[in-house]
Scaffold this motif. Sequence first.
Motif, PDB file in Angstrom:
ATOM      1  N   LEU A   6      64.369   2.478  32.276  1.00  0.00           N
ATOM      2  CA  LEU A   6      64.487   1.156  31.653  1.00  0.00           C
ATOM      3  C   LEU A   6      65.831   0.500  31.962  1.00  0.00           C
ATOM      4  O   LEU A   6      65.926  -0.718  32.046  1.00  0.00           O
ATOM      5  CB  LEU A   6      64.251   1.247  30.137  1.00  0.00           C
ATOM      6  CG  LEU A   6      62.789   1.439  29.717  1.00  0.00           C
ATOM      7  CD1 LEU A   6      62.659   1.535  28.197  1.00  0.00           C
ATOM      8  CD2 LEU A   6      61.890   0.319  30.241  1.00  0.00           C
ATOM      9  N   GLY A  23      54.308  -5.139  26.217  1.00  0.00           N
ATOM     10  CA  GLY A  23      54.063  -3.699  26.028  1.00  0.00           C
ATOM     11  C   GLY A  23      55.395  -3.050  25.707  1.00  0.00           C
ATOM     12  O   GLY A  23      55.865  -2.151  26.367  1.00  0.00           O
ATOM     13  N   SER A  24      56.016  -3.560  24.637  1.00  0.00           N
ATOM     14  CA  SER A  24      57.440  -3.267  24.390  1.00  0.00           C
ATOM     15  C   SER A  24      57.650  -1.981  23.608  1.00  0.00           C
ATOM     16  O   SER A  24      58.758  -1.460  23.568  1.00  0.00           O
ATOM     17  CB  SER A  24      58.065  -4.454  23.656  1.00  0.00           C
ATOM     18  OG  SER A  24      59.449  -4.460  23.818  1.00  0.00           O
ATOM     19  N   GLY A  45      56.452  -8.182  23.055  1.00  0.00           N
ATOM     20  CA  GLY A  45      55.009  -8.283  22.804  1.00  0.00           C
ATOM     21  C   GLY A  45      54.371  -6.905  22.760  1.00  0.00           C
ATOM     22  O   GLY A  45      54.694  -6.055  23.589  1.00  0.00           O
ATOM     23  N   GLU A  46      53.509  -6.704  21.784  1.00  0.00           N
ATOM     24  CA  GLU A  46      52.768  -5.431  21.690  1.00  0.00           C
ATOM     25  C   GLU A  46      51.358  -5.692  21.178  1.00  0.00           C
ATOM     26  O   GLU A  46      51.152  -6.487  20.274  1.00  0.00           O
ATOM     27  CB  GLU A  46      53.474  -4.480  20.714  1.00  0.00           C
ATOM     28  CG  GLU A  46      54.072  -3.254  21.353  1.00  0.00           C
ATOM     29  CD  GLU A  46      53.059  -2.375  22.099  1.00  0.00           C
ATOM     30  OE1 GLU A  46      53.494  -1.722  23.073  1.00  0.00           O
ATOM     31  OE2 GLU A  46      51.862  -2.302  21.722  1.00  0.00           O
ATOM     32  N   VAL A  47      50.406  -5.005  21.748  1.00  0.00           N
ATOM     33  CA  VAL A  47      49.012  -5.231  21.357  1.00  0.00           C
ATOM     34  C   VAL A  47      48.533  -4.186  20.339  1.00  0.00           C
ATOM     35  O   VAL A  47      47.547  -4.404  19.643  1.00  0.00           O
ATOM     36  CB  VAL A  47      48.093  -5.265  22.607  1.00  0.00           C
ATOM     37  CG1 VAL A  47      47.839  -3.878  23.161  1.00  0.00           C
ATOM     38  CG2 VAL A  47      46.783  -5.982  22.341  1.00  0.00           C
ATOM     39  N   PRO A  51      52.961   0.736  17.649  1.00  0.00           N
ATOM     40  CA  PRO A  51      54.132   0.361  18.450  1.00  0.00           C
ATOM     41  C   PRO A  51      54.718  -1.001  18.056  1.00  0.00           C
ATOM     42  O   PRO A  51      55.931  -1.183  18.079  1.00  0.00           O
ATOM     43  CB  PRO A  51      53.593   0.296  19.892  1.00  0.00           C
ATOM     44  CG  PRO A  51      52.326   1.056  19.873  1.00  0.00           C
ATOM     45  CD  PRO A  51      51.809   1.062  18.471  1.00  0.00           C
ATOM     46  N   ALA A  73      50.323  -9.189  20.086  1.00  0.00           N
ATOM     47  CA  ALA A  73      49.479 -10.028  20.943  1.00  0.00           C
ATOM     48  C   ALA A  73      49.058  -9.254  22.181  1.00  0.00           C
ATOM     49  O   ALA A  73      49.719  -8.294  22.593  1.00  0.00           O
ATOM     50  CB  ALA A  73      50.256 -11.274  21.360  1.00  0.00           C
ATOM     51  N   ASP A  74      47.978  -9.719  22.782  1.00  0.00           N
ATOM     52  CA  ASP A  74      47.475  -9.095  24.004  1.00  0.00           C
ATOM     53  C   ASP A  74      48.231  -9.659  25.211  1.00  0.00           C
ATOM     54  O   ASP A  74      48.109 -10.843  25.524  1.00  0.00           O
ATOM     55  CB  ASP A  74      45.974  -9.395  24.122  1.00  0.00           C
ATOM     56  CG  ASP A  74      45.378  -8.884  25.431  1.00  0.00           C
ATOM     57  OD1 ASP A  74      46.000  -8.001  26.070  1.00  0.00           O
ATOM     58  OD2 ASP A  74      44.297  -9.381  25.815  1.00  0.00           O
ATOM     59  N   GLY A  75      48.986  -8.845  25.859  1.00  0.00           N
ATOM     60  CA  GLY A  75      49.676  -9.213  27.095  1.00  0.00           C
ATOM     61  C   GLY A  75      50.506 -10.482  26.979  1.00  0.00           C
ATOM     62  O   GLY A  75      51.294 -10.651  26.043  1.00  0.00           O
ATOM     63  N   MET A  93      53.457   1.265  32.485  1.00  0.00           N
ATOM     64  CA  MET A  93      51.977   1.302  32.527  1.00  0.00           C
ATOM     65  C   MET A  93      51.541   1.475  33.978  1.00  0.00           C
ATOM     66  O   MET A  93      52.347   1.308  34.882  1.00  0.00           O
ATOM     67  CB  MET A  93      51.384  -0.014  32.033  1.00  0.00           C
ATOM     68  CG  MET A  93      51.823  -0.410  30.668  1.00  0.00           C
ATOM     69  SD  MET A  93      51.223  -2.077  30.338  1.00  0.00           S
ATOM     70  CE  MET A  93      52.514  -2.646  29.267  1.00  0.00           C
TER      71      MET A  93
HETATM   72  N1  SAM Z   1      57.480  -0.740  28.000  1.00  0.00           N
HETATM   73  C1  SAM Z   1      57.869   0.487  27.312  1.00  0.00           C
HETATM   74  C2  SAM Z   1      58.518   1.435  28.277  1.00  0.00           C
HETATM   75  O1  SAM Z   1      58.449   1.193  29.479  1.00  0.00           O
HETATM   76  O2  SAM Z   1      59.075   2.435  27.833  1.00  0.00           O
HETATM   77  C3  SAM Z   1      56.658   1.141  26.655  1.00  0.00           C
HETATM   78  C4  SAM Z   1      55.687   1.762  27.600  1.00  0.00           C
HETATM   79  S1  SAM Z   1      54.265   2.364  26.749  1.00  0.00           S
HETATM   80  C5  SAM Z   1      53.816   3.728  27.711  1.00  0.00           C
HETATM   81  C6  SAM Z   1      53.049   1.147  27.084  1.00  0.00           C
HETATM   82  C7  SAM Z   1      52.936   0.158  25.922  1.00  0.00           C
HETATM   83  O3  SAM Z   1      52.175  -0.960  26.357  1.00  0.00           O
HETATM   84  C8  SAM Z   1      52.209   0.745  24.736  1.00  0.00           C
HETATM   85  O4  SAM Z   1      53.002   0.580  23.583  1.00  0.00           O
HETATM   86  C9  SAM Z   1      50.911  -0.069  24.670  1.00  0.00           C
HETATM   87  O5  SAM Z   1      50.467  -0.277  23.354  1.00  0.00           O
HETATM   88  C10 SAM Z   1      51.329  -1.368  25.313  1.00  0.00           C
HETATM   89  N2  SAM Z   1      50.240  -2.165  25.903  1.00  0.00           N
HETATM   90  C11 SAM Z   1      49.191  -1.752  26.646  1.00  0.00           C
HETATM   91  N3  SAM Z   1      48.397  -2.777  26.984  1.00  0.00           N
HETATM   92  C12 SAM Z   1      48.968  -3.895  26.453  1.00  0.00           C
HETATM   93  C13 SAM Z   1      48.616  -5.274  26.431  1.00  0.00           C
HETATM   94  N4  SAM Z   1      47.511  -5.726  27.021  1.00  0.00           N
HETATM   95  N5  SAM Z   1      49.429  -6.126  25.772  1.00  0.00           N
HETATM   96  C14 SAM Z   1      50.546  -5.694  25.152  1.00  0.00           C
HETATM   97  N6  SAM Z   1      50.927  -4.392  25.124  1.00  0.00           N
HETATM   98  C15 SAM Z   1      50.139  -3.508  25.767  1.00  0.00           C
END
Ligand code: SAM
Length: 225
Positions: A6, A23-24, A45-47, A51, A73-75, A93
């Motif tokens: 990170l 996806g925070s 943002g987190e879905v 988390p 929220a989604d993405g 991801m």
């Molecule tokens: N970004 C951080 C990192 O790199 O350490 C967290 C990574 S974690 C493995 C992936 C995160 O993305 C999870 O908390 C998951 O809930 C979130 N996530 C997956 N799909 C998502 C979406 N469509 N919108 C927002 N968040 C999402």
Amino acid sequence: KLSKRLETVAKFVPTGAIMADIGSDHAYLPCYLIHQGTASRAIAGEVVKGPYESAVGQVQKEGLTEKITVRLADGLAAIEMTDHVDTVTIAGMGGPLIVSILDKYPEKLQGVTRLILQPNIHAKVIREWALAHQWAILDEEILEEDDKIYEILVLQRGQMKLSTAEILFGPKLSQRKSPAFMKKWLREKDNWQRVLQSIEEAEQTPEIEEKRAELMALIHLVEGV
Ligand code: SAM
């Protein structure tokens, strides 16, 4: 302390940026960027509820609620036009999930001038997406942490041309050939060769033949770098 992974993503966020981290999870990246004085404002943002709550808690704990807005929220739906976000980070991801997030609400990228993407696997699909959507690779980074190898792609708007090999290996990474890069692709090549061997003992069908040709092409590409 932030992971090396990170920290490397953070390095590419321009000073004064208004950034959104999609996806925070714990919002570690936005918190770090605000503390450092790199970002001026941030959206986390987190879905997923769990988390999302961790992110809210972390931002409160660090006293950053004035500067960081956490949204469930989604993405890219986490971004509102009035935020004036110019930089988006998506880390931790798979490449296909990152691409599906970028594709779902394309209008949210209107004011965005930089994307910093860290796919855990399949960086290739991100380079294909960039080519198809007029984003160009400004920089790339590859690093090893806890025996895992991560790639980071920094995109800005523009045209680029990439060969088949550059789409797979990355145009900058394949020029630099860092130790992490060599390690990753030697590892992949070993895997492909192992699969190829097991296939060679299998019955010959058109599908197997196609798979065999595909593996040979990949091995050939790796041998070319
Ligand atoms: N970004 C951080 C990192 O790199 O350490 C967290 C990574 S974690 C493995 C992936 C995160 O993305 C999870 O908390 C998951 O809930 C979130 N996530 C997956 N799909 C998502 C979406 N469509 N919108 C927002 N968040 C999402």
